[in-house]
Every structure is written in C-alpha cells, then in structure tokens.
Motif scaffolding. Structure first.
Motif, PDB file in Angstrom:
ATOM      1  N   ASP A 177       8.053 -11.181  -1.765  1.00 31.18           N
ATOM      2  CA  ASP A 177       7.076 -10.985  -0.829  1.00 31.18           C
ATOM      3  C   ASP A 177       6.995 -11.536   0.920  1.00 31.18           C
ATOM      4  OD1 ASP A 177       4.754 -10.036  -0.117  1.00 31.18           O
ATOM      5  OD2 ASP A 177       3.710 -11.995  -0.992  1.00 31.18           O
ATOM      6  N   GLN A 178       8.148 -10.613   1.369  1.00 33.43           N
ATOM      7  CA  GLN A 178       8.324 -10.960   2.341  1.00 33.43           C
ATOM      8  C   GLN A 178       7.483 -11.389   3.933  1.00 33.43           C
ATOM      9  OE1 GLN A 178      12.371  -8.913   4.180  1.00 33.43           O
ATOM     10  NE2 GLN A 178      12.263 -10.078   6.185  1.00 33.43           N
ATOM     11  N   ASN A 179       6.945 -10.563   3.841  1.00 32.08           N
ATOM     12  CA  ASN A 179       5.827 -10.114   4.881  1.00 32.08           C
ATOM     13  C   ASN A 179       4.381  -9.662   3.976  1.00 32.08           C
ATOM     14  OD1 ASN A 179       7.384 -10.050   6.829  1.00 32.08           O
ATOM     15  ND2 ASN A 179       6.352  -7.700   7.587  1.00 32.08           N
ATOM     16  N   PRO A 180       4.013 -11.467   3.467  1.00 35.63           N
ATOM     17  CA  PRO A 180       3.059 -11.981   2.507  1.00 35.63           C
ATOM     18  C   PRO A 180       1.821 -10.625   3.493  1.00 35.63           C
ATOM     19  CG  PRO A 180       4.036 -13.570   3.092  1.00 35.63           C
ATOM     20  CD  PRO A 180       4.557 -12.903   3.885  1.00 35.63           C
ATOM     21  N   ALA A 181       0.742 -10.387   2.197  1.00 31.87           N
ATOM     22  CA  ALA A 181       1.405 -10.138   1.532  1.00 31.87           C
ATOM     23  C   ALA A 181       1.374  -8.381   0.654  1.00 31.87           C
ATOM     24  CB  ALA A 181      -0.092 -10.126   0.048  1.00 31.87           C
ATOM     25  N   GLY A 182       2.438  -8.390   1.676  1.00 30.09           N
ATOM     26  CA  GLY A 182       2.392  -6.737   1.243  1.00 30.09           C
ATOM     27  C   GLY A 182       3.649  -6.601   0.414  1.00 30.09           C
ATOM     28  N   GLY A 183       4.134  -7.663  -0.136  1.00 25.35           N
ATOM     29  CA  GLY A 183       4.866  -7.175  -0.892  1.00 25.35           C
ATOM     30  C   GLY A 183       4.203  -7.630  -2.570  1.00 25.35           C
ATOM     31  N   TRP A 184       5.144  -8.883  -3.695  1.00 25.31           N
ATOM     32  CA  TRP A 184       4.661  -8.505  -5.300  1.00 25.31           C
ATOM     33  C   TRP A 184       3.957  -9.096  -5.443  1.00 25.31           C
ATOM     34  CZ3 TRP A 184       6.271  -4.600  -8.068  1.00 25.31           C
ATOM     35  CH2 TRP A 184       6.645  -3.553  -8.001  1.00 25.31           C
ATOM     36  N   THR A 185       2.869  -9.912  -5.482  1.00 26.00           N
ATOM     37  CA  THR A 185       2.088 -10.762  -6.351  1.00 26.00           C
ATOM     38  C   THR A 185       0.880 -10.385  -6.988  1.00 26.00           C
ATOM     39  OG1 THR A 185       0.123  -9.845  -3.920  1.00 26.00           O
ATOM     40  CG2 THR A 185       2.025 -10.851  -3.625  1.00 26.00           C
TER      41      THR A 185
END
Length: 722
Positions: free
Chosen positions: A322-330
């Motif tokens: 999730d490098q640029n939160p929360a565009g990744g996996w959450t």
C-alpha cells in the motif's frame, strides 16, 4: 560517510509548525478511552477509523500504525463488541483501493533509504559491517536496521515472500480481492533492499516532530540521494528514524511506527509539496524508549531490538502492499473489526509459537532478527513464511553456440527467441559484441569485426510486458595476418568432485607441417592440460570456471577457444572460490570483461595485494567503466561475495557526484560514491546464497561526472562457497 549535505531550504520553514486543533485532537484521541464512553460504530468521527483506541482514530494519516501492545488489546476488545457479520468475504480479507497517482504497490525492486534525523544521534563512525554507527544509539538500532534491510531477499528467506501475491496496474479493479494474471506484481526482493543511508545532523530533530515535518524530511532525503524524478521515487521508500529521547508525532504510549506518503492531505499541517513525484516514507521512532509496549523482549531475552526490527518490517511490508495509502491493499469492509487495516496490522502482536506468531528470521550473514507475520489473502492466514510466487511471461533466447570469425570478414547472425505468451514481440539487445558488430532490435547481429580477440557476449530479449530472457556465448575473432590457428571448441563441460577427467582438445593450422602446443587458463582445481591438448586430472572443488585453451604453432601464431566448466559436488557442498583471476595478477582481464585501462599495475594507486588491481574511473571527466564476470554457484551451497575497495576523490562535501554500483545479475547489492572516500582499503561482503544453483554475473559499474576525479579501486575479489 562524511558531513551531510545541508539543503538551503531546510527546516526553518517547518520547525515548530503545528495546528493547535489537530494537536488538541491528538491529545483527545489518546485520552478518549479513559476519559469518555467509547462511541458506537454508528457514531461519526473525524476519521474513517471508528475504533477510539486505534492510533489512527482522528489521525487518518497514521497508515499501518502499529499500536503498543496495550493499545492493541484495547482495540481488539472494543472491536469484538462492535463487529457485525460479513457475508461476502472473510473478515480479514484485503481489497485493492484502485491506486493513487497510478500507484498501489511497489511492483519493482524496493529501494530503502534510511534517514537518521537530527544531531541527537551523536557522532558517526563505522561498525564492523561497514554500517553507519552513532554514539547516541546505545541499543545499536542503526546497525540492526541496515543489516536487516540488506538481508531481505537473501538466505532463501520466505518471510518477505508474502508480498509476491500483491499487485497493481490498470488491469486490477478497485475492490478486487485477488490479482489477475496480467497485473503488475510485487517481485521477490532478491539480494537486499537497502539503497542508501543519510545522517542529517544539520540541526536537532524536533522533540515531537509533526507528520508534516517528517514528510518534509523525506522529501529532503529524496533530493539528498539524487532521486529528483517521479520515476526515481516509484520504488523508493524513506524511513525517517528519530533519535533516542524524542517523541515524533506523540507516539509514546499509543503506537510504535506508521507510514504514509507526502501527498496525504490529512497529515498534521497538510500535504507536503514534492517536486520529485510521490514520496513514500515512515515515522520510525526510537521505540526502545517505550519498552515492552513496543516489543522489547517480545521474541527473545532480553530482546532489546525485537520491537525495533518488527516495526521496521511491519511498516515496510505495508508500504510494499500500500505505497500511497490507501490506494493499495487494505481492509475496506465496514462490517469487519479489521476495517481500515493493512496486511501487517491484522497480524500485529501475535505471540511467538502461535499460528502466524512473531518469530526470528535468519537473513544469513546479515544476521537474525525478530519479525511479525503479515496477512495473506491467498492462504487466508497470517503468514510468517510464504511461498515465493512468480508471475508473468517467460522469455527464452536460443543460444547460437560459440562463434568464430575473422577480422575484416562481414558477419550476419540472426538470434531467435520465444515467449510463453502469444502475440508478444521481442526486442533484442546485446553486450560484449566484438568491435565492429552490432545487433538490431529484431536480433540480427551484423557488421565487420575490426580487432582480434575473444569476447563474452550476452544477448537479451524483452517483450512488451517488460519480461526478459538472455543467453551468453563467446565470440572469437582471429587475425588474417600470418598463419591462422583454430582451436575446436569442445563445448561447455561438467563434472563431479572426485571423478577423473580426460578431455582431448584439438585444433588446426592454416599452414602445413605445423605442430601445435597447447596451454590453458581457468581450469578447475585438480585439472591440467598437456602440451598436446589433453586435459586430465581429478576435480577437487565445486564451482564453475571460465576456461580458455590456447594453441600456438612454431611461428608463434595462436588461436583459442573458451568454454565453461562446472564441477558439481558429489554430495553436500564442497567449498571453493569461484572467481577467475580474483586479484587481477595475470595482468589481463580474462576471465573478467573490463573496460579499457581498468586492469592496472601503475604506482598511482596501490594494489591491496600483489601488483595488479582494477582501477575504475579517476579521469575527472564524464566517464563510465565496467568490470564483470559470470560464475555458477552450485546448488545447495552458501555463497559469499567479498572484495577490497579503496575510494579517493577530489570532490568535497556530501553530494554523491561519482558512483560505483555493485550488481549480482540485475540486483544492486550496494552503491558507493565519492562520499564514501577512505584512506585505505575496506573489505565489503555480501551474501549470494539465494543464487545457489544459478549462473550469476557479478558487475561493477563506475560512473564519473564532468569534473573532479573519483577513483574506485577494487582488488582481491572472491565468491566463496561453503
């Protein structure tokens, strides 16, 4: 490292800045569980996180915040009272946030930069492992952080392999709980991820740095390391390490670390402007100050650094997914007690010995460190160990065999390859071609050789997805003057330790009546060649050698053929040293491939041992030198690379103008620069055990800018197996 570079726009503009309302909010958030009745899940808050015991409650920028053990217990108790059934997926299942600025995960090789923030770290020296060491770091946290990140992806460790299931890219739909085959996946981080260390001692770190100040420091670090484009920061991560006795973002008694990126508008003081693209960073307090609450003694006894390495690993895992939160996996399930959490949050503080519990992870020669598990969608569990998943296309380049041509005679050689995916177009490139030859993008090698000699050629094919494959062979160019001696190449050889060898090498001469006398370099230990060309003996050590057999006639005309000779163990691993000409004492490069002038015995730069060494750069003008050699590390062996390095320079200050990069295949093991200058030689060591059973190309690349020389001098190299 020398005195750090001081940027002109530094921290004067941000020191002391804080929003009173947000600071007050932080105090309320910390006190709420004790002072007021806990709100129900239906009550609105200033954050998407409803759990009042969460460090992210009313502080939404604290992504992946690892709570103290006490706060974690309170969070779980509150969540158990509020949780509602989840009908579609498991309560811990993560889903994809759609990406921010096109970024969801780090789908390349991660580059971790450690930023020691503030002069409270004390005076800097170097420890026995070549790492930065500080007088204000009584726990030895700095060295552990550097060794841990160097060790990720080595020794066959599978703690980090959980990350290989996560992905991003335009083919991944927002809300997806698994990845399509055409996604951009996180690769296994082979060979370590530490990319640089900066001691920013220009001023004291704030006693309680705000999230905005930490973000500004990360942007400053990007400039310091020369990562001044969005592309340079696509796979970069800046760990901002605050010194002992400070309380960055009021972490004490609440949490132990968090991560975010500069563009998060919820940061205390607002988003941080970056001219270098998105900057991923973490807030890493000196959390040993929090004692057992932040993991001291959680896995080991006394375990002073248990929580330190666990939180470093926790935040790195979460940044990777999730490098640029929360565009990744959450966790995006409103009915789940894990709502808003990332992969490592869901497995925080699970006791050692329990399912998915924290454990010691061995990174081989880099040490053993306490780490926690991270959530895995594909196994539906907290994974302290996970299979390494490989994805994408497989590109194969067909080996044309060793080539032999004559100076002045035109060449036309078509290289072919294949792709596991249909409809792909391969683009070809090559290194090491003889002078006068070049390769087209379609794989046609053509031209007219202009100089005699033997070259080690590698042809690489790349498909439209970026997948690559390569093959290597030798290309011998002979002279047209006088007699022409040809040695028949016997092809690559293999054998076993303790098994006798008998191989007759043959050749021919363009002149009649000539007698050929044979010699060889690079034969495996235990083998020798007779003057008539018979190679015999019994191999005594495992490894792969680059062998060159030369035949000479009575007029002194010569010809040669090169091939590899791999000796396998008869059982277990027989130790040995794999590099040929490791101290360059033959006075020639072979079996190394080197730029002109690199192999040197002048007195201007002393050798570490003997008379010869590899002297890279030192011209004081724009220049690039390379030095490489390919060996095969036997399966089942532990392998260690070592070399002695001396750096002198006319550069001053702490900007890295001239650089030396050390690579194993495509993985960067280390980067040195004029900033690392030293008065003598320093031995560098790296673990290559992850390459066991593979061919690995060791490559040194020295680049020098337009002024002021920097010399990178290398000697007494070794790749040792045991």
């Amino acid at each position: 490292m020398g005195t750090p570079h001081i940027r002109g726009t530094v921290r004067a503009a941000i020191t002391g800045l804080a929003s009173l309302s947000l600071v007050t909010g932080a105090i309320i958030a910390a006190a709420a569980p004790q002072a007021v009745a806990a709100p129900s899940a239906s009550q609105s808050t200033s954050s998407a996180v409803a759990n009042p015991y969460s460090p992210q409650y009313q502080h939404p920028y604290r992504h992946g915040a690892m709570p103290t053990i006490q706060q974690n217990d309170k969070m779980k108790a509150w969540a158990a009272d509020q949780a509602t059934p989840n009908a579609t997926t498991g309560p811990e299942t993560l889903s994809y946030g759609g990406g921010i600025d096109g970024i969801g995960v780090q789908s390349g090789h991660s580059k971790v930069y450690l930023v020691f923030y503030g002069n409270q770290w004390g005076s800097q020296t170097t420890d026995a492992n070549g790492n930065a060491k500080f007088s204000g770091d009584s726990a030895g946290a700095a060295g552990a952080a550097q060794q841990m990140f160097k060790g990720i992806g080595t020794n066959g460790e599978t703690w980090s392999a959980d990350l290989t299931q996560w992905c991003d890219g335009p083919n991944v739909s927002a809300g997806a709980t698994s990845c399509p085959s055409n996604a951009a996946f996180v690769p296994y981080q082979s060979g370590g991820v530490l990319a640089g260390v900066w001691y920013d001692n220009a001023a004291a770190s704030p006693s309680a740095a705000t999230g905005h100040q930490l973000g500004v420091e990360a942007v400053n670090a990007a400039a310091h390391f020369g990562n001044t484009t969005a592309a340079a920061n696509r796979d970069a991560y800046y760990v901002v390490l605050s010194p002992h006795g400070t309380n960055p973002d009021s972490y004490q008694n609440q949490y132990c670390a968090w991560h975010d990126y500069n563009g998060d508008s919820t940061l205390t003081g607002g988003a941080v402007t970056s001219p270098y693209g998105d900057i991923a960073f973490s807030n890493q307090p000196y959390n040993m100050d929090s004692g057992a609450g932040c993991g001291v003694g959680f896995v080991n006894s006394p375990g002073t650094l248990d929580g330190w390495t666990m939180t470093l690993g926790h935040e790195w895992h979460e940044m990777m997914s999730d490098q640029n939160p929360a565009g990744g996996w959450t966790n995006q399930q409103s009915g789940s007690s894990f709502n808003g959490q990332e992969n490592s949050d869901e497995c925080a503080w699970l006791s050692p010995g329990t399912a998915g519990g924290a454990a010691n992870i061995s990174f081989g020669s880099f040490g053993t460190y306490a780490e926690q598990a991270s959530w895995s969608n594909d196994t539906n569990a907290c994974a302290i160990s996970h299979a390494i998943l490989t994805h994408g296309n497989t590109v194969t380049v067909n080996n044309p065999g060793n080539q032999s041509t004559v100076v002045g005679t035109a060449v036309s050689k078509q290289i072919t390859g294949s792709d596991s995916a249909s409809g792909q177009t391969l683009t070809y490139s090559a290194t090491g071609l003889p002078a006068g030859l070049s390769i087209s993008s379609s794989g046609l090698i053509s031209g007219t050789p202009s100089a005699a000699g033997t070259s080690s050629v590698t042809v690489t094919a790349t498909d439209t997805t970026g997948a690559t494959g390569s093959t290597s062979f030798t290309w011998t160019v002979t002279s047209t003057t006088g007699n022409t001696v040809t040695v028949n190449n016997p092809g690559n050889q293999s054998g076993t330790v303790g098994t006798a060898v008998s191989l007759q090498v043959t050749g021919s001469d363009s002149a009649s009546g000539q007698t050929l006398t044979y010699s060889a370099t690079g034969l495996p230990a235990g083998l020798s060649i007779s003057s008539s060309g018979l190679i015999s003996g019994t191999p005594s050590a495992a490894g792969t050698s680059s062998v060159t057999v030369t035949a000479k006639d009575t007029t002194n005309a010569t010809g040669s053929a090169s091939f590899s000779w791999t000796v396998a163990t008869g059982g277990g691993c027989t130790g040995g040293q794999l590099l040929g000409n490791p101290g360059f004492e033959t006075g020639t490069a072979a079996p190394w491939t080197a730029s002109a002038g690199v192999i040197d015995n002048s007195s201007s730069e002393a050798a570490h041992g003997g008379s010869w060494k590899a002297w890279m750069d030192g011209y004081g003008s724009t220049h690039t030198d390379t030095l490489s050699q390919t060996v095969t590390i036997p399966a089942g062996c532990h392998a260690s690379l070592s070399f002695w390095l001396h750096i002198d320079t006319a550069e001053t200050g702490t900007t890295a103008y001239d650089k030396l990069t050390v690579q194993a295949n495509s993985t960067t093991l280390a980067t040195y620069s004029n900033v690392n200058k030293n008065t003598g030689y320093v031995q560098k060591t790296f673990d290559l055990s992850s390459y066991a059973g593979q061919s690995v190309t060791l490559k040194f690349t020295g680049t020098e800018d337009s002024s002021l020389q920097t010399s990178f001098v290398i000697d007494d190299t070794a790749i040792t197996t045991s």
